[in-house]
Write a protein that holds these residues in place. Structure first.
Motif, short mmCIF file in Angstrom:
data_model
loop_
_atom_site.label_atom_id
_atom_site.label_comp_id
_atom_site.label_asym_id
_atom_site.label_seq_id
_atom_site.Cartn_x
_atom_site.Cartn_y
_atom_site.Cartn_z
N SER A 19 17.68 -14.03 1.43
CA SER A 19 18.32 -12.73 1.62
C SER A 19 17.44 -11.56 1.16
O SER A 19 17.84 -10.40 1.27
N LEU A 20 16.26 -11.89 0.64
CA LEU A 20 15.35 -10.83 0.21
C LEU A 20 14.90 -9.99 1.40
O LEU A 20 14.58 -10.53 2.45
N PRO A 21 14.85 -8.68 1.23
CA PRO A 21 14.32 -7.84 2.31
C PRO A 21 12.79 -7.95 2.35
O PRO A 21 12.17 -8.45 1.41
N ASP A 22 12.21 -7.51 3.44
CA ASP A 22 10.75 -7.47 3.52
C ASP A 22 10.21 -6.57 2.42
O ASP A 22 10.87 -5.61 2.00
N THR A 23 9.02 -6.89 1.94
CA THR A 23 8.40 -6.12 0.87
C THR A 23 7.14 -5.44 1.40
O THR A 23 6.31 -6.09 2.04
N PHE A 24 7.02 -4.15 1.14
CA PHE A 24 5.85 -3.38 1.51
C PHE A 24 5.19 -2.91 0.23
O PHE A 24 5.83 -2.23 -0.58
N ILE A 25 3.94 -3.28 0.05
CA ILE A 25 3.19 -2.87 -1.13
C ILE A 25 2.16 -1.86 -0.66
O ILE A 25 1.32 -2.17 0.19
N LEU A 26 2.25 -0.65 -1.20
CA LEU A 26 1.37 0.44 -0.77
C LEU A 26 0.34 0.74 -1.85
O LEU A 26 0.68 0.84 -3.03
N PHE A 27 -0.89 0.89 -1.43
CA PHE A 27 -1.97 1.32 -2.32
C PHE A 27 -2.49 2.64 -1.77
O PHE A 27 -2.91 2.72 -0.62
N PHE A 28 -2.43 3.68 -2.57
CA PHE A 28 -2.95 4.99 -2.17
C PHE A 28 -4.31 5.16 -2.83
O PHE A 28 -4.40 5.28 -4.05
N CYS A 29 -5.36 5.15 -2.03
CA CYS A 29 -6.72 5.19 -2.56
C CYS A 29 -7.44 6.46 -2.12
O CYS A 29 -7.40 6.82 -0.95
N THR A 30 -8.11 7.08 -3.06
CA THR A 30 -8.95 8.24 -2.75
C THR A 30 -10.40 7.80 -2.57
O THR A 30 -11.33 8.57 -2.75
N PHE A 31 -10.56 6.52 -2.23
CA PHE A 31 -11.86 5.94 -1.94
C PHE A 31 -11.63 4.86 -0.89
O PHE A 31 -10.51 4.37 -0.73
N ASP A 32 -12.65 4.50 -0.16
CA ASP A 32 -12.52 3.51 0.90
C ASP A 32 -12.74 2.13 0.31
O ASP A 32 -13.86 1.60 0.28
N TYR A 33 -11.68 1.52 -0.16
CA TYR A 33 -11.72 0.24 -0.86
C TYR A 33 -12.46 -0.84 -0.07
O TYR A 33 -13.23 -1.61 -0.62
N LEU A 34 -12.23 -0.89 1.25
CA LEU A 34 -12.84 -1.93 2.08
C LEU A 34 -14.07 -1.44 2.83
O LEU A 34 -14.71 -2.22 3.54
N GLU A 35 -14.39 -0.17 2.69
CA GLU A 35 -15.60 0.43 3.28
C GLU A 35 -15.73 0.19 4.79
O GLU A 35 -16.80 -0.10 5.30
N LYS A 36 -14.62 0.34 5.51
CA LYS A 36 -14.63 0.18 6.97
C LYS A 36 -14.19 1.46 7.68
O LYS A 36 -13.99 1.46 8.89
N THR A 37 -13.99 2.53 6.94
CA THR A 37 -13.67 3.87 7.46
C THR A 37 -12.35 3.92 8.24
O THR A 37 -12.19 4.73 9.13
N LEU A 38 -11.42 3.05 7.90
CA LEU A 38 -10.09 3.13 8.51
C LEU A 38 -9.17 3.94 7.58
O LEU A 38 -9.21 3.75 6.37
N PRO A 39 -8.35 4.83 8.13
CA PRO A 39 -7.41 5.58 7.30
C PRO A 39 -6.31 4.69 6.71
O PRO A 39 -5.83 4.93 5.62
N VAL A 40 -5.93 3.64 7.45
CA VAL A 40 -4.88 2.72 7.00
C VAL A 40 -5.33 1.29 7.29
O VAL A 40 -5.80 0.99 8.39
N TYR A 41 -5.18 0.43 6.27
CA TYR A 41 -5.44 -1.00 6.44
C TYR A 41 -4.10 -1.70 6.20
O TYR A 41 -3.48 -1.50 5.16
N THR A 42 -3.65 -2.54 7.14
CA THR A 42 -2.38 -3.25 6.99
C THR A 42 -2.66 -4.74 7.00
O THR A 42 -3.35 -5.25 7.89
N PHE A 43 -2.10 -5.45 6.01
CA PHE A 43 -2.32 -6.88 5.88
C PHE A 43 -1.00 -7.63 5.80
O PHE A 43 -0.08 -7.19 5.13
N LYS A 44 -0.96 -8.75 6.49
CA LYS A 44 0.16 -9.69 6.40
C LYS A 44 -0.45 -11.04 6.07
O LYS A 44 -1.65 -11.25 6.22
N THR A 45 0.39 -11.97 5.64
CA THR A 45 -0.11 -13.28 5.26
C THR A 45 -0.34 -14.12 6.51
O THR A 45 0.59 -14.51 7.19
N ILE A 46 -1.63 -14.36 6.78
CA ILE A 46 -2.05 -15.10 7.97
C ILE A 46 -2.74 -16.40 7.54
O ILE A 46 -3.46 -16.43 6.54
N CYS A 47 -2.56 -17.44 8.31
CA CYS A 47 -3.19 -18.74 8.05
C CYS A 47 -4.71 -18.61 8.27
O CYS A 47 -5.14 -18.14 9.32
#
Length: 183
Positions: A19-47
């Motif tokens: 019954s748990l709702p979906d969880t969204f974890i947001l990280f607000f970064c003033t630096f490009d953590y992944l250094e790929k120049t994307l404004p938004v990076y979205t990740f889900k659990t993939i095999c």
């Protein structure tokens, strides 16, 4: 805060885990953590073995990267990213956000809560850095020890010791010592 901690805070007593709702974890970064120049990076659990298989655990992690503001096509998000970078805006959402920030700063209880979360986050980050440093030092020490063992094995080989004795003295494998003999 971990997913488990979030789940515990949301899940009521005697309620099924499903019954748990979906969880969204947001990280607000003033630096490009992944250094790929994307404004938004979205990740889900993939095999890892088959990226067509999603776990479906309801967790989505989103990294907001303000440094890529100029690449954002959505004007509202672009304004927010620019605000994160210090640009003043008369946008209605940004003005509401500014007011809420002032309220939080003025409220002692909310300020303490913010500082607690900030402290937990900083401690977690520091623990990660410390673990990385310790791991790096251990790896460097292991490489140095291995190089020293190879050097010692070369010297022992030059002195005429047998492959078995050199392996025993240096903790290298017979194959590693034989490779030195062939080089």
């Amino acid at each position: 805060m971990t997913k488990a901690a979030i789940d515990v805070s949301i899940l009521g007593k005697s309620k099924p885990y499903e019954s748990l709702p979906d969880t969204f974890i947001l990280f607000f970064c003033t630096f490009d953590y992944l250094e790929k120049t994307l404004p938004v990076y979205t990740f889900k659990t993939i095999c890892s073995e088959d990226n067509r298989i999603e776990l479906g655990d309801g967790i989505t992690k989103i990294i907001i990267n303000s440094k890529a503001a100029e690449h954002e096509k959505n004007e509202k998000l672009k304004i927010f990213l620019e605000y994160m970078n210090g640009k003043v805006s008369d946008d209605e959402f940004i003005q509401r956000l500014e007011r809420r920030i002032k309220e939080v700063k003025a409220s002692e209880e909310l300020r303490r809560e913010y500082m607690l979360v900030n402290t937990i986050e900083r401690d977690a980050r520091n623990d990660g850095w410390k673990a990385g440093i310790v791991q790096g030092l251990a790896e460097g020490e292991a490489r140095g020890s291995y190089q020293k063992a190879l050097e010692t094995a070369r010297n022992l080989f030059a002195m005429g010791l047998s492959t078995e004795k050199i392996a025993q003295a240096t903790d290298l494998t017979i194959q590693e010592v034989e490779a030195i003999a062939l080089s």
